[in-house]
Design a protein around this motif. Structure first.
Motif, PDB file in Angstrom:
ATOM      1  N   ARG A 125       0.947  -1.331   0.054  1.00 48.43           N
ATOM      2  CA  ARG A 125      -0.016  -0.110   0.030  1.00 48.43           C
ATOM      3  C   ARG A 125       0.737   1.287   0.099  1.00 48.43           C
ATOM      4  NH1 ARG A 125      -4.740  -1.979   4.263  1.00 48.43           N
ATOM      5  NH2 ARG A 125      -5.709  -3.521   2.755  1.00 48.43           N
ATOM      6  N   ALA A 126       1.936   1.263   0.677  1.00 51.59           N
ATOM      7  CA  ALA A 126       2.859   2.450   0.698  1.00 51.59           C
ATOM      8  C   ALA A 126       3.271   2.770  -0.926  1.00 51.59           C
ATOM      9  CB  ALA A 126       3.940   2.291   1.869  1.00 51.59           C
ATOM     10  N   ALA A 127       3.697   1.532  -1.449  1.00 51.69           N
ATOM     11  CA  ALA A 127       4.111   1.901  -2.588  1.00 51.69           C
ATOM     12  C   ALA A 127       2.701   2.045  -3.842  1.00 51.69           C
ATOM     13  CB  ALA A 127       4.921   0.684  -3.057  1.00 51.69           C
ATOM     14  N   GLY A 128       1.711   2.415  -3.163  1.00 54.00           N
ATOM     15  CA  GLY A 128       0.548   2.824  -3.941  1.00 54.00           C
ATOM     16  C   GLY A 128      -0.114   1.476  -4.808  1.00 54.00           C
ATOM     17  N   GLY A 129       0.164   0.276  -4.076  1.00 54.90           N
ATOM     18  CA  GLY A 129      -0.613  -1.140  -4.749  1.00 54.90           C
ATOM     19  C   GLY A 129      -1.704  -1.300  -3.736  1.00 54.90           C
ATOM     20  N   ILE A 130      -2.426  -2.490  -4.323  1.00 54.76           N
ATOM     21  CA  ILE A 130      -3.588  -2.828  -3.765  1.00 54.76           C
ATOM     22  C   ILE A 130      -3.587  -4.168  -3.147  1.00 54.76           C
ATOM     23  CG2 ILE A 130      -6.256  -3.447  -4.179  1.00 54.76           C
ATOM     24  CD1 ILE A 130      -5.913  -1.587  -6.560  1.00 54.76           C
ATOM     25  N   ALA A 131      -3.534  -4.469  -1.816  1.00 53.81           N
ATOM     26  CA  ALA A 131      -3.558  -5.751  -1.315  1.00 53.81           C
ATOM     27  C   ALA A 131      -4.483  -5.932   0.160  1.00 53.81           C
ATOM     28  CB  ALA A 131      -2.059  -5.973  -0.767  1.00 53.81           C
ATOM     29  N   VAL A 132      -4.644  -6.962   0.398  1.00 54.19           N
ATOM     30  CA  VAL A 132      -5.459  -7.201   1.824  1.00 54.19           C
ATOM     31  C   VAL A 132      -4.683  -8.380   2.419  1.00 54.19           C
ATOM     32  CG1 VAL A 132      -7.147  -8.647   0.784  1.00 54.19           C
ATOM     33  CG2 VAL A 132      -7.920  -7.436   2.624  1.00 54.19           C
ATOM     34  N   ALA A 133      -4.728  -8.458   3.804  1.00 55.10           N
ATOM     35  CA  ALA A 133      -4.320  -9.481   4.342  1.00 55.10           C
ATOM     36  C   ALA A 133      -5.239 -10.660   4.872  1.00 55.10           C
ATOM     37  CB  ALA A 133      -3.480  -9.017   5.924  1.00 55.10           C
ATOM     38  N   ASN A 134      -4.875 -11.725   5.057  1.00 54.03           N
ATOM     39  CA  ASN A 134      -5.530 -12.913   5.190  1.00 54.03           C
ATOM     40  C   ASN A 134      -4.386 -13.704   6.036  1.00 54.03           C
ATOM     41  OD1 ASN A 134      -5.981 -15.729   4.858  1.00 54.03           O
ATOM     42  ND2 ASN A 134      -7.914 -14.998   4.567  1.00 54.03           N
ATOM     43  N   TYR A 135      -5.180 -14.347   7.247  1.00 54.66           N
ATOM     44  CA  TYR A 135      -4.275 -15.123   8.259  1.00 54.66           C
ATOM     45  C   TYR A 135      -4.759 -16.460   8.369  1.00 54.66           C
ATOM     46  CZ  TYR A 135      -4.522 -10.124   9.371  1.00 54.66           C
ATOM     47  OH  TYR A 135      -4.397  -8.798   9.256  1.00 54.66           O
ATOM     48  N   ASP A 136      -5.498 -17.016   7.357  1.00 53.95           N
ATOM     49  CA  ASP A 136      -6.106 -18.493   7.474  1.00 53.95           C
ATOM     50  C   ASP A 136      -4.933 -19.512   7.250  1.00 53.95           C
ATOM     51  OD1 ASP A 136      -9.010 -18.315   7.905  1.00 53.95           O
ATOM     52  OD2 ASP A 136      -8.939 -16.900   6.375  1.00 53.95           O
ATOM     53  N   ASN A 137      -5.342 -20.353   7.995  1.00 54.73           N
ATOM     54  CA  ASN A 137      -4.449 -21.858   7.451  1.00 54.73           C
ATOM     55  C   ASN A 137      -4.741 -22.660   6.296  1.00 54.73           C
ATOM     56  OD1 ASN A 137      -2.923 -24.255   7.934  1.00 54.73           O
ATOM     57  ND2 ASN A 137      -3.393 -24.434   9.965  1.00 54.73           N
ATOM     58  N   VAL A 138      -3.670 -22.607   5.434  1.00 58.62           N
ATOM     59  CA  VAL A 138      -3.941 -23.221   4.209  1.00 58.62           C
ATOM     60  C   VAL A 138      -3.975 -24.922   4.145  1.00 58.62           C
ATOM     61  CG1 VAL A 138      -2.675 -21.662   2.854  1.00 58.62           C
ATOM     62  CG2 VAL A 138      -1.198 -23.690   3.696  1.00 58.62           C
ATOM     63  N   ALA A 139      -3.725 -25.098   5.451  1.00 59.32           N
ATOM     64  CA  ALA A 139      -3.934 -26.784   5.748  1.00 59.32           C
ATOM     65  C   ALA A 139      -5.198 -27.217   5.805  1.00 59.32           C
ATOM     66  CB  ALA A 139      -2.763 -27.104   7.015  1.00 59.32           C
ATOM     67  N   GLY A 140      -6.093 -26.434   6.089  1.00 55.34           N
ATOM     68  CA  GLY A 140      -7.390 -26.790   6.367  1.00 55.34           C
ATOM     69  C   GLY A 140      -8.227 -26.615   5.188  1.00 55.34           C
ATOM     70  N   GLU A 141      -9.438 -27.397   4.885  1.00 51.80           N
ATOM     71  CA  GLU A 141     -10.228 -27.088   3.839  1.00 51.80           C
ATOM     72  C   GLU A 141     -11.051 -25.475   4.093  1.00 51.80           C
ATOM     73  OE1 GLU A 141     -13.297 -30.068   3.444  1.00 51.80           O
ATOM     74  OE2 GLU A 141     -13.461 -29.595   1.311  1.00 51.80           O
TER      75      GLU A 141
END
Ligand code: NAI
Length: 313
Positions: free
Chosen positions: A63-79
């Motif tokens: 975001r500081a560089a002007g880009g678009i992003a959002v964070a996600n903290y989910d565990n990939v190991a679960g469905e």
């Protein structure tokens, strides 16, 4: 050619550091809308002390560089985690174009010290983690007739290392998943490729070189261990400029090359081979110099052998 991600939505798992961070930043720099997933856990995947700050820091950087992003903290190991990660892309940006399955953990050591628990933990995060995000994205990609999947395998899985029985088994599973989804996805415009990176990261910095067999060539690779060496490969494979499917690419020491499974022309006869016949022809069976085929899929090996043997379809 300029590779652009304008209008595209990309999930990068395990993007809170190491290799994944560089993919997220580069794709956002190219106009992509990025979900930066990271659980922020220990490099061996042991539970507790997960930190949202890993993903948050990369989102802040984008975001500081002007880009678009959002964070996600989910565990990939679960469905459920896989579904939630893709849902985050849909909720924030309304679509999903690419999944870069990069999240991973490491357990290594002598085979006798590794446990079934270690194997299952690594299968869950590497194979399961790739499976879960890809499967959640799949119907959306199919419906739009477009998708890019980039998975992360490893020389431990493809080539072997005495200390990596569990990790290599998991990364070998990722390789199999890659090659099969590539074929399942192709009719729907979904391409699937994998990479074999080599880089300094939180994971690799914590590893004990002696336990890995003290590779004498390792030092000569140090100047090329910046994760940035792998970034361009992933930004290419995940883009709409890439039309290659079913590929595995190795980045090591600044060298990028396709890795492939070949089968020697070998020895053939029109009767079952007993053990003595096998032994007698062992050199020919193993002779790569005499010729080999690189099957594009399992049916293609039938074609190669039929042509070698003069059999018609
Ligand atoms: P890293 O440890 O810096 O990055 C992995 C990230 O995945 C971490 O930030 C971690 O918090 C996250 N993560 C772990 N489990 C997760 C889970 N269940 N859900 C969501 N996030 C999770 O390590 P590195 O080296 O950047 O690794 C990236 C990928 O590249 C991994 O799949 C690794 O196995 C693979 N790889 C790396 C090599 C290297 O030389 N660095 C060599 C071959 C493969």
């Amino acid at each position: 050619m300029t590779i652009s991600y304008e209008g595209q939505v990309v999930v990068v798992t395990g993007a809170g550091g190491g290799l994944g961070r560089t993919y997220a930043i580069d794709i956002a720099r190219r106009g992509g809308m990025v979900v930066v997933n990271d659980l922020g856990g220990a490099t061996d995947g042991s539970e507790g002390n997960e930190q949202k700050s890993y993903a948050d820091a990369v989102v802040d950087e984008i975001r500081a560089a002007g880009g678009i992003a959002v964070a996600n903290y989910d565990n990939v190991a679960g469905e459920a985690g896989g579904k939630a990660i893709i849902q985050s892309a849909l909720d924030h940006y309304g679509r999903i174009d690419c999944v870069i399955a990069n999240a991973g953990t490491m357990r290594y050591g002598p085979f006798e010290d590794l446990t079934l628990g270690d194997l299952n933990a690594l299968l869950a995060v590497h194979v399961g983690g790739s499976w879960n995000v890809a499967q959640a994205a799949w119907p959306h990609m199919k419906a739009q007739g477009y998708g890019r999947l980039v998975f992360t395998t490893s020389s431990g899985g493809m080539l072997g290392n005495a200390a990596l029985a569990a990790y290599g088994a998991a990364k070998g599973g990722v390789m199999g998943l890659t090659l099969n989804l590539a074929l399942a996805g192709a009719p729907h415009g979904i391409l699937c490729n994998a990479i074999m990176p080599n880089a300094m990261s939180r994971m690799t910095m914590e590893m004990d070189a002696a336990k890995m067999g003290n590779n004498p060539w390792s030092r000569s690779m140090w100047p090329y261990f910046d994760p940035g060496y792998t970034t361009g490969l992933v930004s290419y494979l995940a883009s709409n400029a890439c039309t290659t499917n079913h590929g595995i690419y190795s980045m090591l020491g600044g060298r990028l090359g396709r890795t492939f499974i070949g089968v020697c022309d070998g020895y053939a006869q029109d009767a079952p081979m007993d053990a003595e016949t096998v032994a007698a022809h062992w050199d020919a069976i193993n002779d790569t110099a005499a010729g080999f085929g690189v099957p594009a899929n399992n049916a293609d090996e039938f074609r190669i052998v039929a042509e070698l043997r003069g059999l018609s379809a």
